[in-house]
Design an enzyme around this catalytic site. Structure first.
Site, short mmCIF file in Angstrom:
data_model
loop_
_atom_site.label_atom_id
_atom_site.label_comp_id
_atom_site.label_asym_id
_atom_site.label_seq_id
_atom_site.Cartn_x
_atom_site.Cartn_y
_atom_site.Cartn_z
N CYS A 1 0.84 -1.20 0.00
CA CYS A 1 0.00 0.00 0.00
C CYS A 1 0.87 1.24 0.00
CB CYS A 1 -0.95 0.01 1.21
SG CYS A 1 -0.08 0.15 2.78
N CYS B 1 3.57 1.67 2.62
CA CYS B 1 4.82 0.96 2.35
C CYS B 1 5.76 1.83 1.52
CB CYS B 1 4.54 -0.35 1.60
SG CYS B 1 3.53 -1.53 2.51
N ASP C 1 7.29 25.56 -34.66
CA ASP C 1 8.31 25.97 -35.62
C ASP C 1 7.79 25.57 -37.00
OD1 ASP C 1 10.98 26.66 -36.63
OD2 ASP C 1 11.14 24.51 -36.97
N ASP D 1 11.91 20.76 -34.12
CA ASP D 1 12.70 19.58 -34.48
C ASP D 1 14.17 19.87 -34.66
OD1 ASP D 1 12.55 21.05 -36.81
OD2 ASP D 1 12.42 19.30 -38.11
N ASP E 1 15.79 24.99 -32.08
CA ASP E 1 14.53 25.00 -31.34
C ASP E 1 14.72 24.63 -29.87
OD1 ASP E 1 13.01 25.61 -33.63
OD2 ASP E 1 12.95 23.50 -34.22
#
Length: 757
Positions: free
Chosen positions: A40, A43, A440, A643, A647
């Site tokens: 649980c 723990c 972009d 990409d 960027d």
């Protein structure tokens, strides 16, 4: 949102604050440990507390669903010391090595559940028969004989784990179950001994046995459901081929994939999985990359194309030169990213952990108050004990600990199967709130493969000279526009002059000496800075920009008065899915903004074509991050999509960075989300899966709290029997995990991609 992020940061540091202070200049390692025996959320808190007490540990994060602990510690801290700390806290531990596939916790054997149910059924029979009006009572001594093995043999796990928690000065689910069932069992034994076989009052053996049986059943069902949340990782690991067919000394030999070296030539026959990341040197075929990129259709591959390890070759034989092996392959990186996201804690989970840390002590106090209250009010010790038992049993915090990690595992897993890699839980949680997406342009909304569509010479110059000089300046560049110029030069059969001292002018263009003259090629910003007059070609430039063309100007800059030589016009086709991607985001109530270094006319034409309302043209790479910061300052929650290397600052500046995997490694490392194929529609998909995952987390936490908020008062008031409480507690965990598993049914909006189990 910035305030929210600040709160999150303070919560994130709550565990680390109690850890040993680690000097910043000291080398640290990240160690992943498999932890056994957790049941649980309490723990989780106990294991984290034990780990951060180890000298040299700076932070520790434990995930209940994956049963893993991620520890950041000084390189000098031995793993054995970390394992010892976990074992002293009452749990088992072993190191997880990166090379080994993630071990999902094995399902508990079914036989303890079946045997416990078989022994408990006769104890429940009188209760069930009474509902039908049949009076029947099992012999009290037989009740004891049936309940005892359930209590102390099949239920021994609760005593063992509960005792360890008690010794460690904390509580957990096992302690509550052990205390509750022991109270019911002990009361029944007391009544049996006191009354003998005559005038026997009602015993509660059926309550203790039924609670243990139901909890065992619930944990078994929970284990089965949790395994399904890791299906994505298992499916990705299954893509790893065990062997590769390598060409050496003219012969093909099969070797273990771990023995393949960079530069090795690998032969891939039809129907086989590609063993390595590499470049096709011979052959043509189609490759199924659906489990890696989410691409629903096979992708054509020929000489010069890249292939990814784990993809399935279709009809043709391919010869592949190895470019990446081991941990550096795309598949290995994907698995690492998904595992990292699934192991991480969402900011909301840290609040739950803090609640869980005090939950068990509070429940014990409520149970004692219930016991005392019923004794004082009624004097009936049996009823008082049973009501206290019901409080203990229904209040187990299993569901609280499972609601968040199981949803994150299911959400990130299904996203990965659709080609969306979410780096961490923070990115997942922030993405749900995005209000503005910044794109972009080149390579993100457009194909990124521009072609040279027009060459105009200034008066007194020729188009061939303009093309030759421009090509000379860009001969050593890998920029898409440079490649387009070189391709045009070769197509026209022109000779390429030599350029000397060529240097890039960041965000503007390039400069160098060609045939004894200093030439500059670049954007409108560059020619303005040089003071070059463009009137001679202004009309042609306006017409081309109106058509969406990107303009580069060529000028001579080695005289007192710089001179215009000509212009080049480039065309870059918008991606077929770009307009739909923008429309989908707008349908979600999200604003779209486009950034580009191109001139205003070209930017306006693309924005109009795609339906983007706001755009910024002639933006230098360094200024992209400033635009993102400007939008953030205006109160918008910003996602940046890009990409390229340029960027990366903007991706880092955004609340959520989204990188196209078709771009550079720098962009992908900076971003919180990576799209495995260059389809801008995945941006909306990633935000949608984030929203659904966070909604699932909130729904799971609501029901987890609701069980306790409603159940504990009912149990304390005597309106809930221990048997029903045990069933409700087991049902709470199973229902929370089942709620998370609904995410596995998520589909991308185009409906073409179906994740595999």
């Amino acid at each position: 949102m910035d305030k929210a992020v600040g709160r999150e940061s303070s919560m994130t540091s709550s565990i680390a604050a109690r850890a040993t202070t680690v000097p910043q200049n000291m080398p640290t390692n990240e160690v992943v440990l498999q932890v056994g025996g957790m049941t649980c959320a309490s723990c989780v808190a106990r294991v984290e507390k034990a780990l951060v007490k180890v000298p040299g540990v700076s932070s520790a994060s434990v995930n209940l669903a994956t049963e893993r602990a991620t520890v950041r510690a000084l390189a000098s801290v031995p793993v054995a010391m970390l394992k010892t700390a976990i074992e002293k806290a009452g749990y088992a531990a072993q190191e997880v090595h990166e090379a080994q596939p993630p071990q999902s916790a094995p399902l508990a054997d079914w036989w303890p559940v079946a045997l416990s149910a078989a022994l408990t059924a006769p104890l429940l029979a009188p209760m069930l028969l009474a509902l039908a009006g049949i009076e029947w009572m099992l012999d009290p001594r037989l009740q004891w004989a049936l309940a005892t093995p359930v209590q102390f043999w099949l239920g021994w796990r609760f005593y063992r784990a509960g005792w360890k928690a008690l010794v460690a000065g904390s509580g957990n689910m096992d302690l509550l179950v052990a205390l509750g069932t022991s109270a019911a069992y002990g009361l029944s034994v007391y009544l049996l001994v006191r009354h003998g076989a005559h005038g026997m009052p009602h015993l509660y053996f059926e309550a203790s046995a039924a609670v243990i049986t139901l909890v065992l059943l619930g944990k078994w069902l929970e284990g089965r459901a949790k395994r399904q949340t890791t299906d994505a990782i298992r499916a990705l690991n299954a893509l790893r081929p065990a062997t590769a067919r390598v060409v050496r000394d003219g012969a093909e030999i099969d070797i273990a994939v771990e023995r393949v070296a960079l530069g090795d030539i690998v032969r891939v026959r039809p129907g086989e999985r590609v063993a390595v990341d590499g470049e096709v040197t011979e052959g043509r075929s189609h490759v199924d990359e659906s489990l890696i990129t989410g691409e629903s259709l096979p992708v054509a591959k020929s000489v010069g194309d890249r292939v990814t390890g784990g993809a399935i070759n279709a009809e043709g034989t391919l010869t592949v030169k190895t470019l990446a092996i081991g941990a550096e392959t795309t598949l290995a990186r994907i698995i690492r990213m998904v595992e990292s996201a699934q192991a991480a804690k969402a900011p909301i989970q840290r609040i739950v952990d803090r609640v869980s840390a005090v939950f068990v002590p509070v429940v014990l106090v409520i149970a004692l108050v219930t016991l005392a209250g019923w004794l004082i009010a009624t004097g009936d010790a049996g009823q008082a004990v049973i009501n206290a038992v019901a409080v203990l049993v229904i209040a187990c915090p299993c569901a609280l600990g499972l609601a968040t990690p199981t949803a994150i595992m299911a959400g990130t897993g299904v996203a990965a199967q659709h080609g969306i890699l979410i780096k961490d839980a923070q990115a997942l949680e922030l993405a749900q709130s995005v209000t503005t997406v910044v794109f972009d342009k080149t390579g993100t909304l457009t194909e990124g493969r521009p072609s040279l569509v027009a060459v105009h010479a200034a008066p007194g110059q020729t188009s061939d000279d303009v093309l030759r000089w421009s090509a000379a300046l860009q001969a050593s560049s890998e920029h898409p526009l440079a490649r387009a110029v070189i391709d045009k030069l070769r197509a026209d059969g022109l000779t390429l002059p030599e350029a000397r001292d060529a240097k890039a002018l960041p965000g503007r263009g390039i400069e160098g000496h060609v045939q004894g003259q200093l030439l500059a090629l670049g954007s409108s910003r560059l020619v303005r800075e040089l003071g070059v007059g463009t009137d001679a070609l202004a009309d042609a430039a306006r017409d081309l920009e109106a058509q969406g063309r990107t303009i580069s100007w060529l000028a001579r800059n080695d005289s007192a008065k710089p001179e215009l030589l000509g212009l080049l016009a480039f065309g870059d086709t918008a991606k077929a899915s770009a307009r739909e991607a923008v429309a989908r985001l707008q349908s979600l109530g999200i604003e779209t903004v486009m950034l580009t270094g191109d001139n205003r006319g070209s930017a306006e034409a693309v924005a109009r074509e795609l339906g983007i309302g706001e755009f910024r043209a002639e933006v230098l790479p360094a200024d992209k991050a400033a635009v993102v910061q400007e939008l953030r300052a205006a109160g918008k929650i910003v996602a940046m999509v890009g990409d390229g290397i340029n960027d990366a600052p903007a991706l880092a500046a955004a609340h959520v960075g989204i990188a196209m995997a078709s771009g550079t490694d720098v962009a992908m490392e900076t971003a919180g989300i990576t799209l495995m194929r260059g389809d801008p529609r995945l941006v909306a998909d990633s935000l949608d899966v984030s929203r659904r995952t966070c909604a699932t987390i909130k729904r799971g936490l609501f029901w987890a709290f609701a069980y306790n908020v409603i159940g504990i008062p009912l149990a304390a008031l005597g309106l809930l029997s221990p048997v029903i409480a045990g069933g409700a507690m087991a049902l709470s965990s199973v229902s929370v995990v089942g709620n998370a598993l609904l995410l596995r049914r998520w589909r991308s909006a185009d409906g073409n991609v179906k994740p595999s189990a």
